[in-house]
Enzyme design. Structure first.
Site, PDB file in Angstrom:
ATOM      1  N   ASP A 139      -1.727  -8.854  -9.391  1.00 52.63           N
ATOM      2  CA  ASP A 139      -1.098  -8.128  -8.115  1.00 52.63           C
ATOM      3  C   ASP A 139       0.197  -9.152  -8.383  1.00 52.63           C
ATOM      4  OD1 ASP A 139      -0.736  -6.496  -5.884  1.00 52.63           O
ATOM      5  OD2 ASP A 139      -0.570  -8.569  -5.103  1.00 52.63           O
ATOM      6  N   GLU A 143       0.494  -2.915 -11.755  1.00 53.38           N
ATOM      7  CA  GLU A 143       1.187  -2.005 -11.120  1.00 53.38           C
ATOM      8  C   GLU A 143       2.587  -1.752 -11.421  1.00 53.38           C
ATOM      9  OE1 GLU A 143       1.589  -0.264  -6.410  1.00 53.38           O
ATOM     10  OE2 GLU A 143       0.994  -2.473  -6.823  1.00 53.38           O
ATOM     11  N   ASP A 163      -3.670 -10.011  -1.486  1.00 53.58           N
ATOM     12  CA  ASP A 163      -3.337  -9.966  -3.096  1.00 53.58           C
ATOM     13  C   ASP A 163      -4.267 -10.032  -3.866  1.00 53.58           C
ATOM     14  OD1 ASP A 163      -0.566  -9.944  -1.913  1.00 53.58           O
ATOM     15  OD2 ASP A 163      -0.462 -11.898  -2.141  1.00 53.58           O
TER      16      ASP A 163
END
Length: 362
Positions: A184, A268, A350
């Site tokens: 992340d 992501e 996170d």
């Protein structure tokens, strides 16, 4: 697979002058070709019944030899490859612009992005390389003598010159210590891994922002083109180079660690351009280098035999509970701890997102 190799050159004053001449000819050819192609586009727009065929890179070079070289004898002081590659790259830039992949090419300014490409009789030894017309150039770093490149690109950053070329490298399938990991990316920390590791960002621009603004402020009233102005410009360019190098070094270490030690990596697909629209966060986002992180991770996963899984940007990794998988309605950026109303889980937001990315990449 092909990998880029780039190293700094160790030059004397004569060689620096020769490289500057090549970069100047390349820039002149680019600007001449860009001006000509823009005139052709304007003519075709205003005269649709009498259109002129848009020139290719070969056409532009033929016109350059016929129209420009006779009145610019300094073209013959450098290798013919410098203007030839500049026009070839200009033609490719227009193709990308017509396909809406990139913005239209722009005119080049002296001292900004100076570079040129050469091919022909290129030879490598341990600490030097021979290029056409210029001759042997020494390097600070040992060169891969087992490979002979077909072409090289020489560029300048601040007051240093670098040479780069592509070399063939076989992928390495090395054993991995972890099977799957979720990554992340963020602003507070560069990356939070699902294994619990937190990688702090270098934040190089933030560290040197005051020094950079001070140098730019001192340069505001200097006469453009003067010796003091040139010296100040070099100092500013050196600091920009230092900031970029610190950022790249952090990203290279992180991406190499991920690709070498994990078989599957989930990240992501961030909308970086959309995130940059937030003017309160744009500077911090740019300082982290999210796009460069993804670019490095893509080719390093191929190099070390890992699999990169890019999760859709609309996947609610931050809003989803990593224990019971219940999705919250809202999760504002100010909330740094994820609290699940269903199972009572309290976890760093996170770290929670990285675990969800690991599950999505499995």
């Amino acid at each position: 697979m092909l990998l880029g190799f780039k190293t700094e050159l160790k030059l004397n004053n004569k060689q620096r002058t020769a490289l500057a001449k090549h970069a100047g000819v390349s820039r002149h050819a680019w600007n001449w070709g860009l001006g000509l192609t823009k005139q052709i586009l304007l003519h075709n727009r205003d005269n649709p019944e009498d259109k002129i065929k848009f020139p290719t890179g070969i056409d532009l070079h033929k016109w350059l030899v016929a129209l420009v070289k006779p009145i610019c004898p300094w073209y013959y002081e450098v290798s013919k490859c410098a203007p030839q590659y500049a026009l070839r790259q200009l033609a490719q830039a227009w193709k990308d612009a017509f396909k809406k992949n990139k913005l239209p090419p722009r005119f080049k300014k002296k001292g900004r992005g100076d570079s040129f490409t050469l091919d022909g009789s290129i030879a490598l030894e341990h600490f030097k390389i021979r290029v056409p017309v210029i001759g042997w150039l020494r390097t600070h770093e040992r060169l891969p003598v087992c490979f002979q490149p077909k072409s090289v690109t020489i560029s300048r950053t601040a007051d240093r010159w670098f040479i780069s070329f592509k070399l063939e490298h076989e992928p390495v399938n090395r054993p991995k210590s972890h099977s799957v990991v979720g990554v992340d990316l963020g602003i507070k920390a560069l990356a939070v891994l699902s294994t619990g590791i937190v990688v702090e960002g270098a934040k190089a621009y933030r560290k040197y922002e005051l020094k950079l603004s001070r140098l730019q402020w001192l340069n505001r009233h200097k006469q453009i083109g003067s010796a003091n102005w040139k010296s100040s410009q070099i100092k500013i360019a050196r600091l920009h180079r230092k900031i970029a190098n610190i950022r790249k070094d952090t990203l290279h270490k992180l991406t190499s660690y991920l690709a070498k030690n994990h078989s599957r990596i989930g990240i992501e697909n961030l909308n970086v351009s959309g995130m940059m629209a937030n003017h309160k966060l744009a500077k911090a986002i740019q300082d982290m280098g999210f796009y460069e992180f993804k670019r490095q991770l893509e080719y390093k996963c191929k190099l070390y035999g890992s699999t990169l899984v890019v999760v859709d940007q609309w996947y609610p990794s931050t809003k989803t509970c990593s224990r019971c998988h219940v999705i919250k309605d809202e999760m504002p950026l100010s909330e740094r701890v994820f609290r699940c109303d269903n199972c009572g889980l309290e976890i760093d937001r996170d770290f929670n997102a990285s675990i969800n990315l690991e599950v999505a990449a499995s």
